[in-house]
Design an enzyme around this catalytic site. Structure first.
Site, PDB file in Angstrom:
ATOM      1  N   LYS A 118       8.206  -1.659  -2.300  1.00 23.93           N
ATOM      2  CA  LYS A 118       7.575  -0.877  -1.223  1.00 23.93           C
ATOM      3  C   LYS A 118       8.652  -0.268  -0.311  1.00 23.93           C
ATOM      4  O   LYS A 118       8.622   0.923  -0.001  1.00 23.93           O
ATOM      5  CB  LYS A 118       6.618  -1.768  -0.431  1.00 23.93           C
ATOM      6  CG  LYS A 118       6.008  -1.115   0.773  1.00 23.93           C
ATOM      7  CD  LYS A 118       5.133   0.070   0.419  1.00 23.93           C
ATOM      8  CE  LYS A 118       4.949   0.987   1.602  1.00 23.93           C
ATOM      9  NZ  LYS A 118       4.190   2.180   1.314  1.00 23.93           N
ATOM     10  N   GLU A 168       0.838  -1.199   0.000  1.00 26.80           N
ATOM     11  CA  GLU A 168       0.000   0.000   0.000  1.00 26.80           C
ATOM     12  C   GLU A 168       0.875   1.252   0.000  1.00 26.80           C
ATOM     13  O   GLU A 168       1.813   1.350   0.781  1.00 26.80           O
ATOM     14  CB  GLU A 168      -0.915  -0.020   1.235  1.00 26.80           C
ATOM     15  CG  GLU A 168      -1.895   1.112   1.261  1.00 26.80           C
ATOM     16  CD  GLU A 168      -2.613   1.264  -0.082  1.00 26.80           C
ATOM     17  OE1 GLU A 168      -3.294   0.331  -0.520  1.00 26.80           O
ATOM     18  OE2 GLU A 168      -2.471   2.341  -0.710  1.00 26.80           O
ATOM     19  N   CYS A 198       6.140   4.686   8.972  1.00 30.53           N
ATOM     20  CA  CYS A 198       6.740   3.910   7.881  1.00 30.53           C
ATOM     21  C   CYS A 198       8.202   4.215   7.576  1.00 30.53           C
ATOM     22  O   CYS A 198       9.014   3.291   7.472  1.00 30.53           O
ATOM     23  CB  CYS A 198       5.929   4.108   6.609  1.00 30.53           C
ATOM     24  SG  CYS A 198       4.273   3.432   6.744  1.00 30.53           S
TER      25      CYS A 198
HETATM   26  P1  NAD Z   1      -1.954  -0.460  12.676  1.00 30.24           P
HETATM   27  O1  NAD Z   1      -1.176  -0.792  13.887  1.00 30.24           O
HETATM   28  O2  NAD Z   1      -2.723   0.830  12.626  1.00 30.24           O
HETATM   29  O3  NAD Z   1      -3.036  -1.604  12.398  1.00 30.24           O
HETATM   30  C1  NAD Z   1      -2.774  -2.961  12.453  1.00 30.24           C
HETATM   31  C2  NAD Z   1      -3.980  -3.653  13.083  1.00 30.24           C
HETATM   32  O4  NAD Z   1      -3.812  -5.062  12.935  1.00 30.24           O
HETATM   33  C3  NAD Z   1      -4.127  -3.392  14.578  1.00 30.24           C
HETATM   34  O5  NAD Z   1      -5.402  -2.816  14.840  1.00 30.24           O
HETATM   35  C4  NAD Z   1      -4.000  -4.784  15.214  1.00 30.24           C
HETATM   36  O6  NAD Z   1      -4.838  -4.977  16.337  1.00 30.24           O
HETATM   37  C5  NAD Z   1      -4.422  -5.681  14.063  1.00 30.24           C
HETATM   38  N1  NAD Z   1      -3.937  -7.054  14.163  1.00 30.24           N
HETATM   39  C6  NAD Z   1      -2.674  -7.486  14.385  1.00 30.24           C
HETATM   40  N2  NAD Z   1      -2.616  -8.831  14.350  1.00 30.24           N
HETATM   41  C7  NAD Z   1      -3.879  -9.267  14.100  1.00 30.24           C
HETATM   42  C8  NAD Z   1      -4.460 -10.554  13.926  1.00 30.24           C
HETATM   43  N3  NAD Z   1      -3.733 -11.664  14.001  1.00 30.24           N
HETATM   44  N4  NAD Z   1      -5.794 -10.631  13.695  1.00 30.24           N
HETATM   45  C9  NAD Z   1      -6.553  -9.503  13.621  1.00 30.24           C
HETATM   46  N5  NAD Z   1      -6.052  -8.259  13.759  1.00 30.24           N
HETATM   47  C10 NAD Z   1      -4.727  -8.137  13.990  1.00 30.24           C
HETATM   48  O7  NAD Z   1      -0.951  -0.534  11.451  1.00 30.24           O
HETATM   49  P2  NAD Z   1      -1.065   0.232  10.046  1.00 30.24           P
HETATM   50  O8  NAD Z   1      -0.531   1.610  10.155  1.00 30.24           O
HETATM   51  O9  NAD Z   1      -2.428   0.007   9.490  1.00 30.24           O
HETATM   52  O10 NAD Z   1      -0.002  -0.590   9.206  1.00 30.24           O
HETATM   53  C11 NAD Z   1      -0.271  -1.905   8.771  1.00 30.24           C
HETATM   54  C12 NAD Z   1       0.790  -2.309   7.768  1.00 30.24           C
HETATM   55  O11 NAD Z   1       0.716  -1.446   6.622  1.00 30.24           O
HETATM   56  C13 NAD Z   1       2.232  -2.174   8.276  1.00 30.24           C
HETATM   57  O12 NAD Z   1       2.987  -3.212   7.728  1.00 30.24           O
HETATM   58  C14 NAD Z   1       2.684  -0.839   7.707  1.00 30.24           C
HETATM   59  O13 NAD Z   1       4.077  -0.798   7.520  1.00 30.24           O
HETATM   60  C15 NAD Z   1       1.978  -0.817   6.378  1.00 30.24           C
HETATM   61  N6  NAD Z   1       1.715   0.520   5.843  1.00 30.24           N
HETATM   62  C16 NAD Z   1       1.321   1.533   6.643  1.00 30.24           C
HETATM   63  C17 NAD Z   1       1.026   2.792   6.106  1.00 30.24           C
HETATM   64  C18 NAD Z   1       0.587   3.926   6.967  1.00 30.24           C
HETATM   65  O14 NAD Z   1       0.550   5.051   6.470  1.00 30.24           O
HETATM   66  N7  NAD Z   1       0.236   3.712   8.222  1.00 30.24           N
HETATM   67  C19 NAD Z   1       1.132   2.981   4.726  1.00 30.24           C
HETATM   68  C20 NAD Z   1       1.522   1.915   3.926  1.00 30.24           C
HETATM   69  C21 NAD Z   1       1.811   0.691   4.492  1.00 30.24           C
HETATM   70  C1  UDX Z   2       4.673   7.532   3.731  1.00 28.74           C
HETATM   71  C2  UDX Z   2       4.710   7.436   2.198  1.00 28.74           C
HETATM   72  O1  UDX Z   2       4.596   8.741   1.641  1.00 28.74           O
HETATM   73  C3  UDX Z   2       3.587   6.549   1.715  1.00 28.74           C
HETATM   74  O2  UDX Z   2       3.673   6.380   0.310  1.00 28.74           O
HETATM   75  C4  UDX Z   2       3.714   5.193   2.391  1.00 28.74           C
HETATM   76  O3  UDX Z   2       2.657   4.351   1.986  1.00 28.74           O
HETATM   77  C5  UDX Z   2       3.690   5.356   3.902  1.00 28.74           C
HETATM   78  O4  UDX Z   2       4.746   6.245   4.302  1.00 28.74           O
HETATM   79  P1  UDX Z   2       3.228   8.895   5.492  1.00 28.74           P
HETATM   80  O5  UDX Z   2       4.295   8.508   6.446  1.00 28.74           O
HETATM   81  O6  UDX Z   2       1.817   8.640   5.857  1.00 28.74           O
HETATM   82  O7  UDX Z   2       3.463   8.175   4.076  1.00 28.74           O
HETATM   83  O8  UDX Z   2       3.337  10.478   5.177  1.00 28.74           O
HETATM   84  P2  UDX Z   2       4.331  11.348   4.256  1.00 28.74           P
HETATM   85  O9  UDX Z   2       3.523  12.358   3.586  1.00 28.74           O
HETATM   86  O10 UDX Z   2       5.206  10.520   3.423  1.00 28.74           O
HETATM   87  O11 UDX Z   2       5.219  12.100   5.345  1.00 28.74           O
HETATM   88  C6  UDX Z   2       6.156  11.411   6.154  1.00 28.74           C
HETATM   89  C7  UDX Z   2       6.925  12.407   6.983  1.00 28.74           C
HETATM   90  O12 UDX Z   2       7.790  13.198   6.173  1.00 28.74           O
HETATM   91  C8  UDX Z   2       6.041  13.403   7.734  1.00 28.74           C
HETATM   92  O13 UDX Z   2       6.560  13.635   9.016  1.00 28.74           O
HETATM   93  C9  UDX Z   2       6.132  14.653   6.888  1.00 28.74           C
HETATM   94  O14 UDX Z   2       5.876  15.823   7.611  1.00 28.74           O
HETATM   95  C10 UDX Z   2       7.574  14.575   6.420  1.00 28.74           C
HETATM   96  N1  UDX Z   2       7.827  15.305   5.162  1.00 28.74           N
HETATM   97  C11 UDX Z   2       7.170  14.948   4.019  1.00 28.74           C
HETATM   98  C12 UDX Z   2       8.774  16.318   5.142  1.00 28.74           C
HETATM   99  O15 UDX Z   2       9.390  16.636   6.160  1.00 28.74           O
HETATM  100  N2  UDX Z   2       9.016  16.964   3.965  1.00 28.74           N
HETATM  101  C13 UDX Z   2       8.378  16.636   2.806  1.00 28.74           C
HETATM  102  O16 UDX Z   2       8.668  17.261   1.780  1.00 28.74           O
HETATM  103  C14 UDX Z   2       7.425  15.599   2.818  1.00 28.74           C
END
Ligand code: NAD
Ligand code: UDX
Length: 495
Positions: free
Chosen positions: A242, A183, A298
């Site tokens: 990713k 994602e 991330c």
């Molecule tokens: P999160 O902690 O917000 O959510 C994960 C959820 O999974 C939690 O609510 C937890 O209770 C649940 N969970 C864990 N084990 C489980 C199980 N066995 N059964 C049911 N539920 C379970 O995490 P997130 O931010 O959504 O990130 C999830 C993944 O996506 C990570 O690998 C992260 O690196 C990736 N990711 C995050 C972002 C972002 O912006 N947050 C963007 C891209 C990718």
């Molecule tokens: C990031 C990636 O952008 C996204 O594609 C991936 O799926 C998850 O990780 P996110 O962490 O949600 O997303 O936000 P992002 O907009 O990337 O910002 C990350 C951090 O960098 C923030 O603290 C932001 O304030 C900082 N940032 C971003 C800067 O300091 N300068 C910039 O120009 C852009």
């Protein structure tokens, strides 16, 4: 066209709908993990795919209850509208993990993969405990074939482990196909990103079964994503892409932050430098905004993961290269703190600092790895009093973050030094300095009355703009001493 990347193999350049392979139509999806990724991603899938029933499951009852309430567990612009439009129709939230998996054709694994805190690889490797237990659960309860999709960000070749777990624990006759579908949404713009993604990446084994599973998932995205934006490739390329995307984005921020240090020392202006270099179409303007440092769940995690992967592959130079991106980020926070200390006459003891913003970026209530956490820790070590205001972050989350092991040893001391405020005005009362940590629109001088803030502050009144959102000249006219990331005050000495 010089410099353009051409697909390395034929499959990459072949539009998916020309993959002439029989594939199953997906009608039921289960998403394990109702977090920042699982929730918005699968809500948008349901919103754009009325023929697909999507059930998002989580072990955390409170989180599921919140998803089923008017007070969603995540603040994300546009999310509420999407959820309300489809919840109870073809989108469901439940803790009944078993039934949802059993009924699904396709299961997204969207669980957390944080950096390991102890054991082998501590501080670098991703903790895959949640991925493994979710995978074991799928194997245990499934009574029919499933397409299992890695949505979580995982180290390269995680699919091998998932395959072994599924094959050795699944019921006889159940077939599992594994796909990688990382994602790329960013928090704060998740719904926009999901509705119009730059690309959707689907990694599969290059076998008939793998390609068939990829085509099934591609059909789901085709409900709203143009086919040419859905790209397929091998599983390992997809997993690594990713990590690579996040590493390259974070590297740009560390690069501009490194240049911001040079700007401060020379009289160059980092915003002007960003603008000038960003006009080069090979560089582009995005992710060149200097700041107090990147945060979020991330970037740091995924780069550290890449460092660990490089070390495991006996590539120490590669590991060191990426480690520097994280080190530069830490250095930026230290440097900013040092600037605050030296501007405030080399002592923060007993001074009130109005810290504006605690989320790691605007338009989210997420605080994971937020620069504000580290900055407040440093300010506390200098015996400052902190008056903190953030428009979206819950008070309980702030106390949790500030009292985390590694941030503080004595949680009770935190409450003596930090006060949570209801507004920027309340925070500024009696403060020596305002410190902008998050670029919330409401902190801009076009929204907030800085004259009113100035009037209630100690003098000289300082503003430290860690996000470059303020009009320095306008604030200086009011009487503020303004210190901005990537800008020096050298011109004063030239005049
Ligand atoms: P999160 O902690 O917000 O959510 C994960 C959820 O999974 C939690 O609510 C937890 O209770 C649940 N969970 C864990 N084990 C489980 C199980 N066995 N059964 C049911 N539920 C379970 O995490 P997130 O931010 O959504 O990130 C999830 C993944 O996506 C990570 O690998 C992260 O690196 C990736 N990711 C995050 C972002 C972002 O912006 N947050 C963007 C891209 C990718
Ligand atoms: C990031 C990636 O952008 C996204 O594609 C991936 O799926 C998850 O990780 P996110 O962490 O949600 O997303 O936000 P992002 O907009 O990337 O910002 C990350 C951090 O960098 C923030 O603290 C932001 O304030 C900082 N940032 C971003 C800067 O300091 N300068 C910039 O120009 C852009």
């Amino acid at each position: 066209m010089s410099g353009a990347i051409t697909p390395a193999n034929e499959r990459l350049s072949r539009p998916l709908d020309s993959i002439d392979i029989p594939h199953k139509k997906i009608s039921k999806i289960c998403c394990i993990g109702a977090g920042y990724v699982g929730g918005p991603t699968c809500a948008v899938i349901a919103y754009r795919s009325p023929d697909v029933t999507v059930t998002i499951v989580d072990l955390n009852q409170a989180r599921i209850d919140a998803w089923n309430s008017d007070n969603l567990p995540i603040y994300e612009p546009g999310l509420e509208e999407v959820v309300k439009a489809v919840r109870g129709k073809n989108l469901f939230f439940t803790t009944d993990v078993d039934t949802s998996i059993r009924e699904a054709d396709l299961v997204f694994v969207s669980v957390n993969t944080p950096t390991k805190k102890s054991g082998v690889g501590a501080g670098y490797a991703a903790d895959l405990g949640w991925v493994e237990s979710a995978t074991r659960h799928i194997a245990k309860v499934s009574t029919s074939d499933k397409i299992v999709v890695e949505k979580s960000t995982v180290p390269c070749r995680t699919a091998v482990s998932m395959r072994k777990i599924l094959d050795s624990n699944g019921k006889p006759g159940c077939k599992f196909d594994i796909l990688s579908n990382p994602e790329f949404l960013a928090e704060g713009t998740a719904i926009k990103d999901l509705l119009a993604p730059d690309r959707v990446l689907i990694g599969s084994l290059d076998t008939p079964a793998g390609r068939s599973a990829a085509a099934s998932l591609a059909d789901v995205y085709a409900n709203w994503v143009p086919r040419e934006r859905v790209i397929t490739m091998n599983l390992w390329s997809s997993e690594l892409s990713k990590l690579a995307a996040n590493a390259l984005l974070a590297q740009r921020i560390s690069s501009i932050n490194a240049l911001s240090a040079i700007c401060e020392a020379t009289g160059a202006d980092v915003d002007e430098v960003s603008y000038a270099v960003g006009l080069d179409s090979r560089i582009g303007p995005k992710f060149l905004k200097a700041s107090v440092g990147f945060g979020g769940s991330c970037f740091q995690k995924d780069i550290l993961n890449l460092v660990y992967l490089s070390e495991s592959l006996h590539l120490p130079d590669v590991a060191e290269y990426w480690r520097q991106v994280v080190e530069m980020n830490e250095s930026q926070k230290r440097r900013f703190t040092q600037r605050v200390i030296s501007s405030l006459f080399n002592t923060l003891t007993g001074k009130r600092l109005a810290v504006l913003g605690f989320a790691f970026k605007k338009d989210t209530g997420d605080t994971r790895e937020s620069a504000a956490i580290t900055l407040i820790k440093y300010f506390r070590q200098e015996q400052a009093k902190i008056a903190l205001y953030d428009p979206k972050v819950e008070a309980s989350q702030i106390w949790y973050d500030l009292a985390e092991p590694g941030v503080v040893d004595d949680a009770t001391a935190v409450k003596k030094q930090v006060t949570l405020c209801e507004s920027a005005y309340e925070a500024a009362k009696g403060a020596d300095a305002i410190i902008i940590c998050t670029e919330w629109d409401e902190f801009k001088d076009t929204h907030l009355d800085y004259q009113k803030l100035y009037d209630v502050m100690n003098k000289p009144a300082f503003v430290f703009d860690g996000r470059l959102i303020l009009n320095q000249k306008k604030l200086e006219k009011i009487g503020f001493k303004v210190e901005c990331i990537g800008r020096s005050r050298l011109e004063e000495t030239f005049e």
